[in-house]
Design a protein around this motif. Structure first.
Motif, mmCIF file in Angstrom:
data_model
loop_
_atom_site.group_PDB
_atom_site.id
_atom_site.type_symbol
_atom_site.label_atom_id
_atom_site.label_comp_id
_atom_site.label_asym_id
_atom_site.label_seq_id
_atom_site.Cartn_x
_atom_site.Cartn_y
_atom_site.Cartn_z
ATOM 1 N N ARG A 101 0.724 -1.178 -0.075
ATOM 2 C CA ARG A 101 0.065 -0.080 -0.155
ATOM 3 C C ARG A 101 1.000 1.343 -0.046
ATOM 4 O O ARG A 101 0.475 2.224 0.610
ATOM 5 C CB ARG A 101 -1.040 0.164 1.199
ATOM 6 N N SER A 102 1.877 1.291 -0.476
ATOM 7 C CA SER A 102 2.764 2.321 -0.722
ATOM 8 C C SER A 102 2.232 3.381 -2.298
ATOM 9 O O SER A 102 1.354 2.868 -2.828
ATOM 10 C CB SER A 102 4.331 1.934 -1.289
ATOM 11 N N GLY A 103 2.909 4.471 -2.200
ATOM 12 C CA GLY A 103 2.620 5.124 -3.440
ATOM 13 C C GLY A 103 3.801 4.887 -4.574
ATOM 14 O O GLY A 103 5.132 4.859 -3.988
ATOM 15 N N GLY A 104 3.525 5.181 -5.819
ATOM 16 C CA GLY A 104 4.832 5.042 -6.528
ATOM 17 C C GLY A 104 4.577 5.976 -7.877
ATOM 18 O O GLY A 104 3.470 6.564 -8.336
ATOM 19 N N ALA A 105 5.734 6.309 -8.747
ATOM 20 C CA ALA A 105 5.862 7.049 -9.718
ATOM 21 C C ALA A 105 7.055 6.594 -10.628
ATOM 22 O O ALA A 105 8.092 6.339 -10.025
ATOM 23 C CB ALA A 105 6.041 8.644 -9.359
ATOM 24 N N ARG A 130 2.661 7.679 5.825
ATOM 25 C CA ARG A 130 1.243 7.162 5.641
ATOM 26 C C ARG A 130 1.140 6.108 4.363
ATOM 27 O O ARG A 130 2.345 5.688 3.842
ATOM 28 C CB ARG A 130 0.335 8.199 5.129
ATOM 29 N N SER A 131 0.198 5.408 4.377
ATOM 30 C CA SER A 131 -0.107 4.215 3.380
ATOM 31 C C SER A 131 -1.208 4.689 2.764
ATOM 32 O O SER A 131 -1.906 5.750 2.922
ATOM 33 C CB SER A 131 -0.151 2.882 4.113
ATOM 34 N N GLN A 132 -1.537 3.940 1.731
ATOM 35 C CA GLN A 132 -2.787 3.742 0.607
ATOM 36 C C GLN A 132 -2.847 5.372 -0.078
ATOM 37 O O GLN A 132 -4.020 5.734 -0.064
ATOM 38 C CB GLN A 132 -4.081 3.428 1.716
ATOM 39 N N LEU A 133 -1.721 5.587 -0.406
ATOM 40 C CA LEU A 133 -1.678 7.022 -1.294
ATOM 41 C C LEU A 133 -1.529 6.669 -2.641
ATOM 42 O O LEU A 133 -1.225 5.607 -2.950
ATOM 43 C CB LEU A 133 -0.673 7.853 -0.621
ATOM 44 N N ALA A 134 -1.487 7.614 -3.230
ATOM 45 C CA ALA A 134 -1.150 7.785 -4.791
ATOM 46 C C ALA A 134 -0.155 8.491 -5.343
ATOM 47 O O ALA A 134 0.558 9.440 -4.473
ATOM 48 C CB ALA A 134 -2.701 8.044 -5.301
ATOM 49 N N GLY A 135 0.388 8.227 -6.496
ATOM 50 C CA GLY A 135 1.641 9.055 -7.136
ATOM 51 C C GLY A 135 1.496 9.151 -8.561
ATOM 52 O O GLY A 135 0.879 8.548 -8.989
ATOM 53 N N MET A 156 3.163 12.608 -4.151
ATOM 54 C CA MET A 156 2.622 11.627 -3.507
ATOM 55 C C MET A 156 1.114 12.471 -2.956
ATOM 56 O O MET A 156 1.447 13.448 -2.404
ATOM 57 C CB MET A 156 3.392 10.971 -2.628
ATOM 58 N N PHE A 157 -0.142 11.866 -3.120
ATOM 59 C CA PHE A 157 -1.218 12.549 -2.555
ATOM 60 C C PHE A 157 -2.160 11.597 -1.858
ATOM 61 O O PHE A 157 -2.121 10.490 -2.249
ATOM 62 C CB PHE A 157 -1.604 13.309 -3.490
ATOM 63 N N GLY A 158 -2.859 12.077 -1.236
ATOM 64 C CA GLY A 158 -4.050 11.175 -0.304
ATOM 65 C C GLY A 158 -3.107 10.552 0.549
ATOM 66 O O GLY A 158 -2.046 10.521 1.040
ATOM 67 N N GLY A 159 -4.042 9.392 1.207
ATOM 68 C CA GLY A 159 -3.339 8.525 2.128
ATOM 69 C C GLY A 159 -4.211 8.074 3.159
ATOM 70 O O GLY A 159 -5.356 8.582 3.522
ATOM 71 N N SER A 160 -3.600 7.253 4.386
ATOM 72 C CA SER A 160 -4.316 6.862 5.366
ATOM 73 C C SER A 160 -5.055 7.893 6.288
ATOM 74 O O SER A 160 -4.408 8.859 6.259
ATOM 75 C CB SER A 160 -3.402 5.979 6.153
ATOM 76 N N ARG A 167 -8.736 11.529 1.318
ATOM 77 C CA ARG A 167 -9.131 10.026 0.840
ATOM 78 C C ARG A 167 -7.988 9.123 0.864
ATOM 79 O O ARG A 167 -6.747 9.742 0.740
ATOM 80 C CB ARG A 167 -10.022 10.044 -0.690
ATOM 81 N N GLU A 168 -8.265 7.777 0.995
ATOM 82 C CA GLU A 168 -7.301 6.768 0.935
ATOM 83 C C GLU A 168 -7.682 5.729 0.021
ATOM 84 O O GLU A 168 -8.863 5.868 -0.499
ATOM 85 C CB GLU A 168 -7.110 6.287 2.534
ATOM 86 N N LEU A 169 -6.683 5.073 -0.411
ATOM 87 C CA LEU A 169 -7.017 3.729 -1.542
ATOM 88 C C LEU A 169 -7.706 4.463 -2.917
ATOM 89 O O LEU A 169 -8.361 4.018 -3.351
ATOM 90 C CB LEU A 169 -8.182 2.817 -0.911
#
Length: 257
Positions: A149-153, A194-199, A208-212, A236-238
């Motif tokens: 549940r990491s973010g990546g780019a 944080r986890s459950q973020l997006a990239g 990286m944005f959003g998350g747990s 938001r998360e996920l």
């Protein structure tokens, strides 16, 4: 960040691909239940297009609106499935070597990575890295720190960044690792674990944005360190997100509502 059009199907744990904030693709996720629904965004409206071949959620994703890839996932069993999108249809292609969901997908339709994952086999959380060459998956060197549940780019399977996530003890991570095509190297941490973020973006210029805890935080990566910038309008998360550093789409996810 500015608010755009609303998706037709609300969901979390979805996949996303885009070239910019005005050309995005959303697919899969958990509504609930798990869905195969795919939607295309033109900067104003979302339009339902052809579904994934199988319901899926919490997969890795990469690519652009007209050439995307979905990797792994769960329904709720853990999957090795890979599907590619040609702008009209999804096609099942060669599977991952190791089943799992909640990993990070980065890169393109023909040059992607799937990094980290969760599955039912002890220890359940892995730092596995698999590289896609447009035909097959090859297992390469693992992350230094096992997580999910990491973010990546990243622009390809030779240059990527992974940040945040949940470690084997389910603690929130701020760790950031850079990929050079062979190895992962730990670099400067996120400002907020944080986890459950997006990239979105690349390994040298990313977001990286959003998350747990339904976070709205956005952090800007300049190739060396992270800086907090303007928050999302809706925490938001996920969620899913993709695009370039300067033109990014964020969509779906879970809120307190």
């Amino acid at each position: 960040w500015s608010t755009g059009g609303t998706m037709n199907t609300a969901r979390e744990g979805l996949g996303g691909a885009s070239t910019s904030r005005d050309a995005a693709l959303a697919f899969g996720g958990e509504a609930p239940p798990y869905t195969a629904a795919t939607e295309s965004y033109n900067g104003t409206n979302w339009t339902e297009v052809n579904d994934l071949n199988a319901n899926n959620g919490f997969m890795g994703s990469a690519g652009i609106q007209t050439a995307a890839i979905s990797m792994g996932g769960q329904t709720p069993g853990f999957k090795t499935d890979t599907e590619t999108w040609n702008g009209t249809n999804w096609t099942e292609v060669n599977n991952l070597n190791t089943a799992g969901s909640q990993g990070v997908g980065v890169g393109t339709y023909t040059s992607a990575l799937y990094v980290g994952r969760h599955n039912s086999v002890s220890p359940q959380v892995y730092g596995i890295t698999e590289s896609w060459n447009g035909t097959n998956w090859t297992e390469l060197n693992d992350l230094n720190t096992t997580r999910r549940r990491s973010g990546g780019a990243g622009a390809s399977n030779t240059a990527a960044i992974v940040a945040g996530g949940l470690d084997t003890g389910s603690a929130q991570d701020a760790l950031t690792e850079l990929w050079n095509g062979t190895n992962w190297t730990e670099v400067n941490d996120l400002n907020t674990a944080r986890s459950q973020l997006a990239g979105a973006g690349t390994s040298t210029e990313g977001l990286m944005f959003g998350g747990s805890s339904e976070s709205a935080l956005t952090e800007d990566w300049n190739g060396v360190s992270w800086t907090e910038v303007g928050d999302l309008n809706v925490g938001r998360e996920l969620l899913a997100g993709n695009g370039t550093y300067s033109s990014t789409a964020a969509f779906g996810g879970e809120t307190t509502a």
